[in-house]
Design a protein around this motif. Structure first.
Motif, PDB file in Angstrom:
ATOM      1  N   ARG A 272     -25.348  92.525  -4.027  1.00 63.35           N
ATOM      2  CA  ARG A 272     -25.307  93.985  -3.888  1.00 63.35           C
ATOM      3  C   ARG A 272     -26.370  94.462  -2.902  1.00 63.35           C
ATOM      4  NH1 ARG A 272     -24.534  93.711  -9.358  1.00 63.35           N
ATOM      5  NH2 ARG A 272     -26.681  94.317  -9.793  1.00 63.35           N
TER       6      ARG A 272
ATOM      7  N   ALA B 254     -24.982  93.711   0.497  1.00 61.02           N
ATOM      8  CA  ALA B 254     -23.929  94.666   0.847  1.00 61.02           C
ATOM      9  C   ALA B 254     -24.528  96.020   1.218  1.00 61.02           C
ATOM     10  CB  ALA B 254     -22.944  94.819  -0.310  1.00 61.02           C
TER      11      ALA B 254
ATOM     12  N   ARG C  94     -19.560  92.703   0.145  1.00 56.92           N
ATOM     13  CA  ARG C  94     -18.940  93.443  -0.965  1.00 56.92           C
ATOM     14  C   ARG C  94     -18.031  92.535  -1.786  1.00 56.92           C
ATOM     15  NH1 ARG C  94     -17.422  99.164   1.974  1.00 56.92           N
ATOM     16  NH2 ARG C  94     -19.468 100.127   1.728  1.00 56.92           N
TER      17      ARG C  94
ATOM     18  N   GLU D 183     -24.304  97.781   4.853  1.00 51.62           N
ATOM     19  CA  GLU D 183     -23.740  99.129   4.958  1.00 51.62           C
ATOM     20  C   GLU D 183     -24.712 100.054   5.674  1.00 51.62           C
ATOM     21  OE1 GLU D 183     -21.645 102.418   2.048  1.00 51.62           O
ATOM     22  OE2 GLU D 183     -23.124 101.063   1.189  1.00 51.62           O
TER      23      GLU D 183
END
Length: 191
Positions: A60, A63, A16, A67
Motif C-alpha cells: 500500500r 502504491a 495496487r 500514485e
C-alpha cells in the motif's frame, strides 16, 4: 499522460494489484489463525498473518508513493501547458495596459497615434471573442490543476496512512515474535 509518466502509471497499477493480493493473503491467514487449534498453532498462524499484513502495508505504501509520483508529474505537465498558453494573453494584456497609461491628449495631438488607436481598437474588437474563449479555457485548466493538486494532497495523506499502518503492523509482528519466544522459552524450561 507523458511517456515518462507511463512507467509510473504501470508501477501504480502493479502496486495496487499486489496490495490487493497481499490483503487477500492477510484475510486468509487471519481466518486460519482464528480456526487454529492449540496455542502454538494459533500463535504460528497469527505470526504468519502479521508478516503478511506487513507485506500488504508495504504494498500500500508503494502504491500510494507511485500514485503521488504520477499525480505530481501530471500537475507539472499541466502547469507547463498552462504557462505556455497564458504567455500570449499576458503579453496582449500588458500592451493594453501600456496603451491605457498614455495620456489621451497625446493620442489626439498625434495623428499617427490616433490611427494606431483605431487599428488597436479594431484588433481588439476582432480578438475579444477569442480572448474570452481562451480565458474560459484557461480557467477550466486552472480548475483541473486545482483538482489535481487536491488529488496529490489526498495521495500524500494515503501515503502517510499507509506508512502509519505499516508501523502498526510491524509492532504487532514484534509483539507476536516476543510472545513466541517467551512461549518457546517456557516450553523449553518446562521440558
Amino acid at each position: 499522460v507523458t511517456a515518462e509518466a507511463e512507467p509510473v502509471d504501470t508501477a501504480l497499477a502493479r502496486a495496487r494489484a499486489e496490495a490487493r493480493a497481499a490483503e487477500a493473503d492477510v484475510r486468509r491467514l487471519e481466518q486460519a489463525a482464528d480456526k487454529a487449534l492449540g496455542e502454538a498453532a494459533k500463535l504460528a498462524a497469527e505470526r504468519q498473518a502479521a508478516a503478511a499484513a506487513i507485506a500488504a502495508a508495504e504494498e500500500r505504501v508503494s502504491a500510494a508513493d507511485a500514485e503521488l509520483l504520477l499525480i505530481r508529474a501530471q500537475v507539472m505537465q499541466r502547469a507547463d501547458r498552462l504557462a505556455e498558453r497564458q504567455a500570449p494573453l499576458a503579453a496582449l494584456l500588458a500592451g493594453i495596459v501600456s496603451m491605457g497609461r498614455r495620456p489621451p491628449l497625446l493620442g489626439i495631438a498625434d495623428s499617427s497615434s490616433l490611427n494606431e488607436f483605431i487599428r488597436v481598437r479594431a484588433l481588439l474588437d476582432t480578438t475579444l471573442p477569442v480572448i474570452r474563449a481562451r480565458s474560459a479555457a484557461l480557467s477550466a485548466q486552472l480548475a483541473d490543476s486545482r483538482r489535481l493538486q487536491a488529488f496529490a494532497a489526498a495521495a500524500r495523506s494515503r501515503l502517510a496512512e499507509a506508512r502509519s499502518d505499516l508501523l502498526k503492523r510491524q509492532e504487532r509482528f514484534s509483539t507476536l515474535e516476543a510472545k513466541a519466544f517467551e512461549r518457546a522459552a517456557a516450553l523449553g524450561a518446562g521440558a
